[in-house]
Design a protein around this motif. Structure first.
Motif, mmCIF file in Angstrom:
data_model
loop_
_atom_site.group_PDB
_atom_site.id
_atom_site.type_symbol
_atom_site.label_atom_id
_atom_site.label_comp_id
_atom_site.label_asym_id
_atom_site.label_seq_id
_atom_site.Cartn_x
_atom_site.Cartn_y
_atom_site.Cartn_z
ATOM 1 N N THR A 39 -16.600 8.369 -3.648
ATOM 2 C CA THR A 39 -16.264 7.067 -4.073
ATOM 3 C C THR A 39 -14.738 7.383 -5.402
ATOM 4 N N THR A 40 -13.855 6.819 -5.167
ATOM 5 C CA THR A 40 -12.624 7.124 -5.228
ATOM 6 C C THR A 40 -11.945 6.580 -6.269
ATOM 7 N N ARG A 41 -13.463 5.214 -6.660
ATOM 8 C CA ARG A 41 -12.788 4.544 -8.803
ATOM 9 C C ARG A 41 -14.713 5.136 -9.165
ATOM 10 N N PRO A 42 -14.625 6.305 -9.120
ATOM 11 C CA PRO A 42 -15.731 5.777 -9.804
ATOM 12 C C PRO A 42 -15.684 4.974 -11.148
ATOM 13 N N HIS A 86 -5.597 8.710 -0.302
ATOM 14 C CA HIS A 86 -5.799 7.712 -0.016
ATOM 15 C C HIS A 86 -4.555 6.934 -0.274
ATOM 16 N N ASN A 87 -4.774 5.187 0.740
ATOM 17 C CA ASN A 87 -3.764 4.378 -0.026
ATOM 18 C C ASN A 87 -4.351 3.204 -0.942
ATOM 19 N N VAL A 88 -3.588 3.462 -2.021
ATOM 20 C CA VAL A 88 -3.985 2.378 -3.167
ATOM 21 C C VAL A 88 -3.205 0.754 -2.876
ATOM 22 N N GLY A 89 -3.723 -0.271 -3.585
ATOM 23 C CA GLY A 89 -2.651 -1.156 -3.658
ATOM 24 C C GLY A 89 -1.660 -1.419 -4.702
ATOM 25 N N HIS A 90 -0.648 -1.988 -4.496
ATOM 26 C CA HIS A 90 0.204 -1.685 -5.521
ATOM 27 C C HIS A 90 1.106 -3.315 -5.900
ATOM 28 N N CYS A 91 1.225 -3.953 -7.129
ATOM 29 C CA CYS A 91 1.685 -4.898 -7.044
ATOM 30 C C CYS A 91 3.270 -4.558 -6.481
ATOM 31 N N TYR A 92 3.742 -5.565 -5.669
ATOM 32 C CA TYR A 92 4.882 -6.427 -5.097
ATOM 33 C C TYR A 92 5.843 -6.819 -5.926
ATOM 34 N N ARG A 93 5.921 -6.726 -7.489
ATOM 35 C CA ARG A 93 6.452 -7.253 -8.052
ATOM 36 C C ARG A 93 6.523 -6.488 -9.314
ATOM 37 N N CYS A 94 5.670 -5.956 -9.704
ATOM 38 C CA CYS A 94 5.811 -4.833 -10.243
ATOM 39 C C CYS A 94 4.966 -3.459 -10.089
ATOM 40 N N GLN A 95 4.226 -3.046 -9.153
ATOM 41 C CA GLN A 95 4.044 -1.648 -8.795
ATOM 42 C C GLN A 95 2.762 -1.073 -9.836
ATOM 43 N N THR A 96 1.972 -2.231 -10.694
ATOM 44 C CA THR A 96 1.505 -1.660 -10.772
ATOM 45 C C THR A 96 0.220 -1.857 -10.230
ATOM 46 N N ILE A 97 -1.025 -0.757 -10.367
ATOM 47 C CA ILE A 97 -2.037 -1.019 -9.099
ATOM 48 C C ILE A 97 -3.030 -2.204 -9.307
ATOM 49 N N ILE A 98 -2.850 -2.330 -8.176
ATOM 50 C CA ILE A 98 -3.616 -3.789 -7.860
ATOM 51 C C ILE A 98 -5.415 -3.551 -8.171
ATOM 52 N N GLU A 99 -6.136 -4.633 -9.049
ATOM 53 C CA GLU A 99 -7.570 -4.885 -9.569
ATOM 54 C C GLU A 99 -8.383 -5.556 -7.806
ATOM 55 N N PRO A 100 -9.434 -4.969 -6.985
ATOM 56 C CA PRO A 100 -9.554 -5.615 -6.342
ATOM 57 C C PRO A 100 -11.218 -6.932 -6.694
ATOM 58 N N TYR A 101 -10.633 -7.866 -7.643
ATOM 59 C CA TYR A 101 -10.814 -8.464 -8.234
ATOM 60 C C TYR A 101 -12.102 -10.196 -7.780
ATOM 61 N N LEU A 102 -13.184 -10.074 -8.508
ATOM 62 C CA LEU A 102 -13.772 -11.559 -8.562
ATOM 63 C C LEU A 102 -13.328 -12.329 -9.110
ATOM 64 N N SER A 103 -13.086 -13.494 -8.920
ATOM 65 C CA SER A 103 -12.906 -14.968 -9.607
ATOM 66 C C SER A 103 -13.065 -16.067 -8.750
ATOM 67 N N PHE A 161 0.991 -1.078 -0.040
ATOM 68 C CA PHE A 161 -0.058 -0.018 0.299
ATOM 69 C C PHE A 161 0.704 0.950 0.407
ATOM 70 N N GLU A 162 0.368 2.254 -1.112
ATOM 71 C CA GLU A 162 1.157 3.112 -1.149
ATOM 72 C C GLU A 162 0.134 4.655 -1.397
ATOM 73 N N GLU A 163 0.172 5.679 -0.043
ATOM 74 C CA GLU A 163 -0.278 6.716 0.157
ATOM 75 C C GLU A 163 -0.186 7.261 -1.217
ATOM 76 N N HIS A 164 -1.527 7.930 -1.909
ATOM 77 C CA HIS A 164 -1.712 8.504 -2.943
ATOM 78 C C HIS A 164 -2.126 9.819 -2.545
ATOM 79 N N ASN A 165 -1.375 11.048 -2.937
ATOM 80 C CA ASN A 165 -1.959 12.354 -1.926
ATOM 81 C C ASN A 165 -2.782 12.819 -3.288
ATOM 82 N N ASN A 166 -2.604 12.458 -4.775
ATOM 83 C CA ASN A 166 -3.080 13.149 -5.281
ATOM 84 C C ASN A 166 -4.577 13.004 -5.518
ATOM 85 N N GLY A 167 -4.687 11.837 -5.183
ATOM 86 C CA GLY A 167 -6.349 10.854 -5.527
ATOM 87 C C GLY A 167 -7.529 12.484 -5.049
#
Length: 924
Positions: free
Chosen positions: A254-257, A377-394, A228-234
């Motif tokens: 919402t932070t994710r319209p 707010h805090n945004v989750g990133h992939c610990y391998r490639c830093q891409t923003i994580i998507e909470p995803y149903l699967s 998790f990383e704090e994004h202050n430009n959210g």
RNA sequence: GGGCGGGUAGCUCAGUUGGGAGAGCACCGGCCUUACAAGCCGGGGGUCACAGGUUCAAGCCCUGUUCCGCCUACCA
């Protein structure tokens, strides 16, 4: 000949002083050398010897563990580095500490296993090979799963050994014959065994849940793998959803319209009067024009925002829970690559980011965007490639973790496993107690494929230890294996026993499990240590390690984390090339205080390189003076000099300090005790004190005794130092004369033990007096700016008969080390005119300086000394005048203060007399 | 939001049941001294973050304040 070129040292050397070497020749030193066994070069050059000794140890089987051997055992498993990796300072510290322990315990006579190996690092390794493919313009799907895996193995063949070789350069004494890899056949078998067992016991299950999805790595991740990383430009957007009955609207934040496209409800708190009449009504979801219900759920915080929350069950973990409770429709609006899918209507095909912009602008146009505010707010990133994580149903596989965690908690609470430093226990408990089920399936190709098969004929799922040929239900042979692989940490969790041959019941396992200690960094406490605890207890019914020693991070000299972007990375291999592995090792050990990060800089390493060189030169000196010496001649009944008794006493104490320090993982204490003793006692004092005995030819017994003590002390020092600096110690040890019974390597010598006979408090006390007197005379010399070449006289007087006698016994030493032409020590000695005065060991010291110095300078020196002493005296007096102190402090403390008071009083008196005398001299 | 660790010499840090503030490096002065100038000898330098408290005695124990790190958490 240019020395810099040979050694590769980039520093400036002092200008050569040719006459010095000439001087030695004229003194016949080179001639003498011919009669000696072997000699050492003037400067230690690590590059010349490190590879040689490492190979020697390997060839001699010094690292090999033998489960059949008798006696206590000591075992560790290496934290397996990623097979893709190359050695960084963190590895260096981690492996150094283990190597110190391995070498130390071998010398303590224990049967040591240090199990090495590497980790297949699923996502990281897959990424590396994917990048290679990308360079060829290919994707993994272009070549298919089978060929892709072949490529990974091929890559591993080529460069998987890199880090192992780097560990060897550091000196790691692992039993390489046992090297393991998490993808090996044996370890894969262990993985399958555990998976099937847990599945059969209902501890592994499959299901549809919200997981952390990396759209770039294209796989699920566990909670731990999200940073998790704090994004202050959210931003926090308010969206307005009109009521279906036309009676107004409701506002949600919402932070994710972009996820609103998948909304299937709006939730409010049932207790919230503002919305009580809306519950059960419907709103029209803008842009999608879908009717969705307004529901009541405790999850909603009335205080936050408008008090109403949009619910997107397919794209948010909390919303999913709400969705389950209220049996809401679940609509996925994104695909696995993070692109909007057909459920997103006109937005289909857009990326998450573009879709967000579009949704905002469209809502704005409709007038449904009443407010926007900046939001942190805090945004989750992939610990391998830093891409923003998507909470995803699967659909994923999970380990039901609570039952496993409970045992792992109990094991630490009961002391079966100790965590050192203890402060980490709290962190461990906190995590373990709040643990959530572990998502173990990954949608990548490199890893252990989940042993589950689906029957295409009847739909049955089969989980089995052996690959099935046909469906047990319908006998169809139309089976498809699960394509997911397991989280890498699933196999790492088995490492302490899978490497030892589990599930077979091997001798190794019986002998060495549980391991003695696990040495690791805190960054993988949860990832790895906690999971090994759980898996070890589950599979072996016993903890995997008795101790867990958690060390700190290596940082730069200002305490900053080393990072490529900061440009402050120190590469251990560059350091080894430049200063030698021993210098790096000693530096890391010296700074590895428990619970504190290691601040490293080249300057510090070069400082400890100097220590290596100091040791080297002490050995060189010793070798130069061992003519005619044999290590097999017993000296126990000889008369020892004070210096010899003292150094043996101090060596003995140092042995005790180092032993207890290493037993308690206080590596820095071990290092500094050895540094202090070797440099500031053995080299600074003992070698100087031994010189006259070694150089003289009149008394052969005295000379050989001095040789023997010198040899013995040095030999013990290098044994003590061997765990920290194995290379230079081996080189010295191999060069020293050895008795015929000596083993082949210093590795096989025993660690020195504390002996009662060497304890000699009297010698320590007497030596302290001698040293004090020498220092006092040197102080006069130094403060008066008299060069060391300037020979002086000295007179010592005082009423303490014991002290006088002691100094008289050692007057040669004092004269020698203080560089005196004559020394008078007597109870009633006369103060020479025009002399500087000092106090030491309760005695007065006078150094006649007539014609040598300006006496005003001496007056200044004495005044300074007086001021210092007065201050000290006042402090002690205050204490002794305090009635409460006298009434309540323990008698031994009071006695000590009284002694000090008397001593200082005496000193003050003498100082004042000396100052008066000096004034008379100057006046006359 | 919760938790943990830290603030001691110019820098990086030790300081183990409370009892004379230390090391390494840096700095200043002297030095080719029969191992080592990658060296030797000597020296200067600290209100132990701040404020209270306990105690005869606090860097150490207690309370509060402040600053800095790190870990952790599902508040849209």
């Amino acid at each position: 000949m240019n020395e810099n070129q040979i050694t590769g040292h980039p520093f400036k050397k002092g200008a050569p002083l040719p006459f010095k070497d000439k001087l030695k020749e004229t003194l016949g030193m080179t001639e003498n050398l011919k009669n000696q066994p072997r000699q050492l070069d003037k400067n230690y050059d690590p590059l010349q010897i490190e590879d040689k000794w490492y190979k020697f140890w390997e060839d001699e089987g010094c690292f090999a563990a033998d489960p059949k051997a008798e006696g206590d055992h000591f075992s560790m498993v290496i934290p397996p580095p990623n097979v893709t990796g190359s050695l960084h300072m963190g590895h260096a510290l981690n492996n150094l500490l283990q190597d110190i322990l391995a070498r130390y315990h071998r010398q303590q006579g224990r049967n040591v296993l240090w199990m090495p190996g590497t980790d297949h690092a699923g996502i990281a390794t897959q990424n590396v090979v994917e990048r290679q493919l990308a360079a060829e313009g290919l994707e993994r799907h272009d070549i298919g799963r089978e060929r892709f895996i072949e490529r990974v193995w091929q890559w591993r063949e080529e460069s998987g050994g890199t880090i192992i070789n780097q560990l060897k350069r550091l000196g790691s004494s692992c039993d390489w014959s046992r090297e393991r890899f998490t993808m090996d056949e044996g370890l894969s078998k262990a993985v399958r065994e555990v998976f099937v067992t847990l599945y059969e016991e209902g501890l592994i299950y499959q299901g549809d849940y919200i997981i952390n999805w990396c759209p770039r790595c294209h796989t699920a991740l566990s909670d731990l793998e999200v940073e998790f990383e704090e994004h202050n430009n959210g931003k926090l957007w308010d969206l307005e959803y009109p009521l279906a009955d036309g009676g107004g609207s409701i506002i949600v934040s919402t932070t994710r319209p972009e996820t609103m496209l998948g909304d299937t409800a709006v939730a409010v708190n049932g207790e919230d009067e503002r919305y009580s009449d809306l519950i059960g009504k419907e709103v029209i979801l803008p842009l999608m024009n879908r009717r969705i219900p307004i529901i009541a759920d405790d999850y909603v915080d009335r205080e936050f925002g408008s008090g109403a929350v949009k619910i997107t069950p397919a794209h948010d973990a909390n919303d999913f829970e709400v969705g389950v409770r209220h049996k809401l429709e679940i609509i996925k609006v994104m695909d696995e690559k993070g692109l909007m899918n057909e459920n997103a209507g006109v937005y289909a095909g857009l990326t998450r980011e573009v879709c967000r912009e579009q949704v905002i602008s469209d809502l704005n146009e409709l007038g449904l965007l009443p407010a926007t505010q900046d939001y942190q707010h805090n945004v989750g990133h992939c610990y391998r490639c830093q891409t923003i994580i998507e909470p995803y149903l699967s659909n994923q596989w999970f380990v039901k973790i609570k039952p496993l965690a409970d045992r792992a908690i109990a094991a630490v609470k009961d002391g079966e496993t100790r965590i050192i430093p203890k402060s980490w226990e709290k962190t461990y408990f906190n995590w373990m107690e709040n643990i959530r089920d572990w998502c173990i399936s990954r949608q990548i190709w490199w890893g252990h494929r989940i042993p589950a098969w689906y029957c295409d004929a009847c739909g049955k799922m089969i989980v089995a230890r052996e690959d099935p040929d046909c469906c047990p239900e319908c006998s169809s042979s139309n089976l498809r294996q699960e394509t997911d692989v397991l989280d890498t940490w699933f196999s790492s969790g088995l490492w302490p026993f899978s490497t030892m041959g589990w599930p077979e019941s091997t001798e190794t396992l019986k002998k060495y499990y549980p391991t003695s200690v696990l040495v690791t960094g805190f960054d993988i406490l949860f990832f790895w240590v906690a999971r090994m605890m759980m898996m070890g207890l589950k599979c072996m019914d016993e903890v995997p390690f008795k101790d867990v020693y958690i060390h700190a991070l290596v940082r730069d000299e200002h305490g900053h984390k080393m990072s490529k972007s900061r440009g402050n990375v120190i590469d251990p291999l560059v350091i080894i090339d430049q200063f030698g592995a021993d210098a790096l090792r000693f530096t890391l050990a010296a700074f590895a205080a428990q619970g504190r990060d290691v601040s490293l800089s080249e300057a510090r390493i070069s400082g400890y390189r100097n220590f290596v060189n100091k040791l080297w030169n002490a050995a060189r000196f010793t070798l130069m003076n061992l003519e005619g010496f044999s290590p097999d001649v017993a000296i126990e009944n000889r008369n020892f000099s004070l210096a010899e008794r003292w150094i043996s006493h101090r060596l003995n104490q140092t042995v005790g300090e180092v032993t207890s320090a290493l037993d308690e993982y206080r590596f820095n204490d071990a290092a500094s005790a050895l540094y202090q003793f070797t440099w500031h006692e053995f080299c600074d004092w003992h070698l100087e004190l031994a010189k006259p005995d070694l150089f003289q030819r009149e008394d052969e017994v005295r000379r050989t005794t001095a040789q023997a003590v010198l040899y013995r002390t040095l030999e013990q020092i290098i044994r003590l130092l061997h765990p920290i600096m194995p290379f230079v110690c081996e080189e010295i040890w191999q060069t020293l004369p050895r008795s015929a019974a000596a083993p082949k390597s210093i590795m096989q010598t025993t660690f020195p033990k504390v002996t009662l006979e060497s304890d000699d408090a009297l010698a320590a006390q007497e030596m302290a007096q001698v040293m004090e007197v020498i220092t006092a005379i040197r102080n006069i010399r130094g403060e008066m700016n008299l060069s060391p070449g300037q020979r002086l006289e000295a007179v010592i007087k005082g009423s303490d008969e014991n002290a006088i006698n002691a100094l008289q016994r050692n007057s040669d030493c004092i004269a020698n080390l203080a560089r005196l032409t004559s020394l008078t020590i007597a109870k009633d000695a006369q103060r020479p005119p025009q002399s500087a005065a000092g106090l030491a060991a309760g005695l007065e010291i006078f150094v006649p300086l007539a014609g040598l110095v300006d006496f005003a300078q001496e007056a200044t020196r004495l005044a300074k000394e007086l001021k210092k002493t007065e201050k000290e005296f006042a402090g002690v007096s205050n204490k002794l005048n305090n009635e409460k102190f006298l009434a309540k402090a323990p008698p031994e403390i009071i006695e000590k203060e009284q002694g000090k008071h008397q001593e200082l009083e005496h000193k003050l008196e003498k100082l004042r007399v000396n100052i008066r005398t000096l004034e008379q001299v100057t006046e006359s």
